[in-house]
Design an enzyme around this catalytic site. Structure first.
Site, PDB file in Angstrom:
ATOM      1  N   SER A 153      41.981  43.214  29.777  1.00 27.76           N
ATOM      2  CA  SER A 153      41.852  44.215  30.837  1.00 27.76           C
ATOM      3  C   SER A 153      42.608  45.486  30.468  1.00 27.76           C
ATOM      4  O   SER A 153      42.277  46.122  29.476  1.00 27.76           O
ATOM      5  CB  SER A 153      42.315  43.611  32.168  1.00 27.76           C
ATOM      6  N   ASP A 231      32.432  38.787  36.213  1.00 23.16           N
ATOM      7  CA  ASP A 231      33.678  39.542  36.369  1.00 23.16           C
ATOM      8  C   ASP A 231      33.447  40.650  37.396  1.00 23.16           C
ATOM      9  O   ASP A 231      32.650  41.567  37.167  1.00 23.16           O
ATOM     10  CB  ASP A 231      34.068  40.139  35.012  1.00 23.16           C
ATOM     11  N   HIS A 267      37.087  37.395  35.403  1.00 23.84           N
ATOM     12  CA  HIS A 267      38.153  38.220  34.825  1.00 23.84           C
ATOM     13  C   HIS A 267      39.448  37.431  34.615  1.00 23.84           C
ATOM     14  O   HIS A 267      40.452  37.993  34.198  1.00 23.84           O
ATOM     15  CB  HIS A 267      38.429  39.398  35.775  1.00 23.84           C
TER      16      HIS A 267
END
Length: 289
Positions: A153, A231, A267
């Site tokens: 991320s 995600d 995620h």
């Protein structure tokens, strides 16, 4: 400043060290995790390569060390793993704890230029310079000539940008769900506006993986990226891997960028744990070349 060892934990035949040290670049004490594989713990004179994992928003160096399972593949291949923190902490800057996506836990792996953030939010310098120098000075087992970098991320953004800006410092790069085009997503716009200024678009571009790829002139790339189709941040256009892919195509580097989309994956660290061994193997191909 020398590291203090707060805990030593057995992990996959090696040792996970929980460390702290006083850092000049961030103007505070920084915590991190260091995994030493069995090859390094059984013979302190044996040199092992190093993989840096940069974590995402709100995380610390504990998250991936405890949930990402990089130690599994790293132990088998004889690779040390460094899990740094994501920002300075406790600088008492007004507003640093007001939001999850700016300030504490959200350093974005840049050196801020805007006041007051420039006084300690210098994570790029910390990750690329101060931290590795300190580690190599204290841990003789770590090979300073063999480093790779990966992240998740915000940390995926950090891994991509720090590699593209310093291609000769790292042997390889990979990322999980990276914020690949921060200049064009809400997370990145907020962070860059705060750390660089709303109108400093040249500085934004200098810390944006998609923009850096457009003008990259270094050695051939081999970038591995994982994206989960479930995600929510990918769906919300916070990650924008398609823009990174388009930049690779425009630069004639489409064969050097490998973005793998996984149905049902999100995620979370479940996705990281699923593909951690693949990313260790990716790094190993270059660390042991």
């Amino acid at each position: 400043m020398a590291f203090q060892t707060k805990a030593t934990i057995a992990s996959f035949g090696g040792q996970l060290l929980k460390l702290t040290h006083a850092a000049k670049s961030t103007s505070c004490d920084m915590a991190l995790n260091l995994f030493l594989p069995p090859a390094a713990t059984l013979n302190p004179l044996h040199k092992v390569p190093v993989l840096f994992f940069l974590a995402g928003l709100t995380c610390t160096g504990d998250n991936c060390a405890e949930k990402g399972f990089f130690q599994h593949g790293a132990a088998q291949r004889g690779i040390a793993v460094v899990y740094p923190d994501t920002s300075p902490r406790g600088l008492k800057i007004a507003g640093e704890d007001d939001a999850y996506d700016f300030g504490t836990g959200a350093g974005f792996y840049v050196d801020a230029t805007q006041s007051p953030w420039h006084k300690g939010y210098r994570m790029a310098s910390y990750i690329t310079d101060e931290l590795p120098k300190a580690l190599f000075a204290q841990f003789a087992q770590l090979d300073a000539s063999r480093m790779s970098i990966t992240g998740h991320s915000m940390g995926g953004h950090g891994a991509l940008t720090l590699f593209l800006k310093n291609p000769h410092a790292y042997k390889s790069v990979s990322a999980f769900a990276p914020i690949a085009n921060p200049s064009n997503c809400p997370w990145g716009q907020k962070a860059f506006g705060g750390y660089f200024g709303a109108h400093a678009k040249e500085q934004w571009a200098a810390h944006d993986a998609t923009e850096l790829l457009k003008r990259y002139q270094g050695p051939p790339l081999d970038v591995l990226i994982e994206i989960g189709t479930n995600d929510n941040f990918y769906k919300q256009k916070q990650l924008l891997p398609e823009n990174f892919a388009a930049a690779a195509l425009a630069a004639g580097r489409e064969a050097e960028v490998h973005i793998r989309y996984h149905d049902g994956h999100d995620h979370s660290y479940f996705t990281i744990a699923t593909f951690a061994d693949d990313h260790v193997a990716h790094a190993a191909r270059y660390l042991f070349a």
